[in-house]
Design a protein around this motif. Structure first.
Motif, PDB file in Angstrom:
ATOM      1  N   ALA A   1     -32.803 -36.499   8.386  1.00 21.11           N
ATOM      2  CA  ALA A   1     -31.930 -35.572   9.119  1.00 21.11           C
ATOM      3  C   ALA A   1     -31.481 -34.407   8.241  1.00 21.11           C
ATOM      4  N   THR A   2     -31.083 -34.696   7.009  1.00 18.90           N
ATOM      5  CA  THR A   2     -30.547 -33.648   6.140  1.00 18.90           C
ATOM      6  C   THR A   2     -31.635 -32.667   5.697  1.00 18.90           C
ATOM      7  N   THR A   3     -32.812 -33.179   5.399  1.00 15.73           N
ATOM      8  CA  THR A   3     -33.901 -32.279   4.989  1.00 15.73           C
ATOM      9  C   THR A   3     -34.392 -31.441   6.162  1.00 15.73           C
ATOM     10  N   LYS A   4     -34.408 -32.046   7.356  1.00 21.59           N
ATOM     11  CA  LYS A   4     -34.806 -31.287   8.549  1.00 21.59           C
ATOM     12  C   LYS A   4     -33.835 -30.149   8.813  1.00 21.59           C
ATOM     13  N   ASP A   5     -32.566 -30.375   8.526  1.00 20.81           N
ATOM     14  CA  ASP A   5     -31.544 -29.344   8.754  1.00 20.81           C
ATOM     15  C   ASP A   5     -31.445 -28.349   7.610  1.00 20.81           C
TER      16      ASP A   5
ATOM     17  N   ILE B   1     -31.768 -23.752  20.960  1.00 26.66           N
ATOM     18  CA  ILE B   1     -30.722 -22.996  20.266  1.00 26.66           C
ATOM     19  C   ILE B   1     -30.669 -23.380  18.794  1.00 26.66           C
ATOM     20  N   LYS B   2     -30.846 -24.661  18.494  1.00 23.26           N
ATOM     21  CA  LYS B   2     -30.864 -25.110  17.098  1.00 23.26           C
ATOM     22  C   LYS B   2     -32.014 -24.457  16.335  1.00 23.26           C
ATOM     23  N   SER B   3     -33.127 -24.210  17.013  1.00 24.59           N
ATOM     24  CA  SER B   3     -34.305 -23.627  16.370  1.00 24.59           C
ATOM     25  C   SER B   3     -34.149 -22.152  16.055  1.00 24.59           C
ATOM     26  N   THR B   4     -33.141 -21.503  16.625  1.00 29.08           N
ATOM     27  CA  THR B   4     -32.995 -20.062  16.412  1.00 29.08           C
ATOM     28  C   THR B   4     -32.369 -19.729  15.068  1.00 29.08           C
ATOM     29  N   SER B   5     -31.621 -20.675  14.480  1.00 31.73           N
ATOM     30  CA  SER B   5     -30.950 -20.375  13.211  1.00 31.73           C
ATOM     31  C   SER B   5     -30.569 -21.671  12.493  1.00 31.73           C
ATOM     32  N   PRO B   6     -30.814 -21.747  11.176  1.00 31.20           N
ATOM     33  CA  PRO B   6     -30.407 -22.943  10.421  1.00 31.20           C
ATOM     34  C   PRO B   6     -28.901 -23.007  10.185  1.00 31.20           C
TER      35      PRO B   6
ATOM     36  N   SER C   1     -34.460 -13.260  17.075  1.00 32.26           N
ATOM     37  CA  SER C   1     -33.340 -12.519  16.481  1.00 32.26           C
ATOM     38  C   SER C   1     -32.056 -13.335  16.420  1.00 32.26           C
ATOM     39  N   ALA C   2     -32.121 -14.613  16.796  1.00 33.11           N
ATOM     40  CA  ALA C   2     -30.980 -15.533  16.687  1.00 33.11           C
ATOM     41  C   ALA C   2     -29.745 -14.999  17.413  1.00 33.11           C
ATOM     42  N   PRO C   3     -29.768 -15.048  18.748  1.00 36.47           N
ATOM     43  CA  PRO C   3     -28.682 -14.437  19.525  1.00 36.47           C
ATOM     44  C   PRO C   3     -27.307 -15.059  19.305  1.00 36.47           C
ATOM     45  N   PHE C   4     -27.271 -16.324  18.854  1.00 38.95           N
ATOM     46  CA  PHE C   4     -25.981 -16.990  18.678  1.00 38.95           C
ATOM     47  C   PHE C   4     -25.555 -17.063  17.206  1.00 38.95           C
ATOM     48  N   SER C   5     -26.201 -16.284  16.356  1.00 38.37           N
ATOM     49  CA  SER C   5     -25.931 -16.375  14.918  1.00 38.37           C
ATOM     50  C   SER C   5     -24.555 -15.841  14.526  1.00 38.37           C
TER      51      SER C   5
END
Length: 333
Positions: free
Chosen positions: A320-324, A162-167, A140-144
């Motif tokens: 890096a940019t495509t991964k993000d 934390i990075k994996s929870t939301s783009p 649910s992306a707690p830090f979104s």
């Protein structure tokens, strides 16, 4: 006070001292003062701390985030995750320096930057990301609700989780003089590429490992590094394409390109050879970088990956940019 009243109170004191002090105005004022002080502390904690991240009884990472605390301005909002040293958030090192900053910077206002307590071993112990995502809370992306997440002295892969929870969340690591070489190497190895890092000058040899890095040797420089990252990731009225790799010629259609939705525009100078279906994305990025004539990217993208661009590492820039999740347009000449 009359003599009769004084006599009556003295009799009550000797007869029932407990109720005498309970009913006295002085004790009532002291109790009221203590209640107000307690309420003030609770109010202060709630206004600055959004909760905590911790390991539960099954050693699985969990969190307790207060959903009623929202920033005034999402584009310039931040959370600082660190091990708490002070009972009052406003007295916490780094965070206290931010709130005392004399400049009226939007990202440093009390209602835009908050603390999150890192529980015991949260910054140290390896985190099983797959196990964590079995808990639907993390999905649910707690830090979104916040744009930037600053993690102070991590030694593990908490940045990756934390990075994996939301783009849409930007994760930054702050490595102070208290971090050891081994702990920084472990964080880099376990977390992979991190958006950016703010490094104490004693760790400046690790700058190569991040898409963007800031080096500090004083509190003022540390605060400037934090403020710069908040500004870079904040909203911009204009975010135009600028050259970042290769020799960019005069482009008559630059206005049209700026109107497009892509973040990166890659012009290749030759048709790429067929690539095996079994090749990795790293190999695709290498082949693309070798066939590129020039690259344009949005100003915000340039600022975010500035160290990679300055090093001239086009393959890493593509990876890096495509991964993000950035949008890339590839055009054949």
């Amino acid at each position: 006070m009359s003599i009769n009243t004084l006599q009556r109170k003295c009799k009550k004191l000797f007869r029932d001292p407990k109720n005498f002090f309970k009913d006295s105005k002085v004790m009532s004022r002291i109790a009221t003062k203590e209640i107000n002080q307690t309420n003030k502390i609770i109010r202060e904690m709630n206004n600055h701390s959004i909760g905590k991240v911790f390991f539960n009884e099954n050693s699985v990472i969990n969190y307790d985030i207060l959903g009623n605390i929202k920033p005034n301005n999402f584009s310039f909002s931040s959370v600082i995750i660190k091990e708490r040293k002070s009972s009052l958030p406003k007295n916490e090192p780094i965070y206290a320096n931010i709130l005392k900053n004399p400049n009226n910077f939007i990202g440093f206002r009390e209602n835009n930057i908050f603390l999150c307590d890192a529980g015991n071993l949260i910054l140290d112990k390896f985190i099983d990301v797959r196990e964590a995502f079995q808990n639907k809370n993390w999905i649910s992306a707690p830090f979104s609700s916040y744009k930037n997440i600053f993690i102070v002295d991590p030694k593990n892969n908490l940045p990756q989780l934390i990075k994996s929870t939301s783009p849409f969340v930007f994760v930054h690591c702050i490595f102070t003089e208290k971090s050891s070489k081994d702990s920084i190497e472990r964080c880099i190895k376990w977390s992979g590429k991190i958006d950016s890092a703010i490094l104490h000058s004693s760790h400046d040899n690790f700058a190569y490992a991040f898409n963007r890095s800031h080096v500090f040797s004083s509190t003022i420089q540390l605060l400037k590094g934090i403020a710069d990252l908040i500004l870079i990731n904040g909203s911009k009225p204009y975010d135009l394409l600028i050259p970042c790799f290769g020799d960019t010629p005069f482009l008559e259609n630059i206005d049209e390109l700026n109107e497009e939705t892509h973040d990166i525009y890659i012009k290749i100078n030759k048709k790429m050879n067929a690539i095996s279906k079994t090749c990795t994305f790293e190999e695709i990025a290498m082949a693309l970088s070798q066939s590129t004539s020039f690259v344009l990217c949005r100003e915000s993208v340039y600022q975010r990956y500035e160290d990679v661009i300055i090093r001239g590492d086009l393959q890493q820039f593509i990876l890096a940019t495509t991964k993000d999740g950035l949008r890339v347009e590839v055009s054949e000449q």
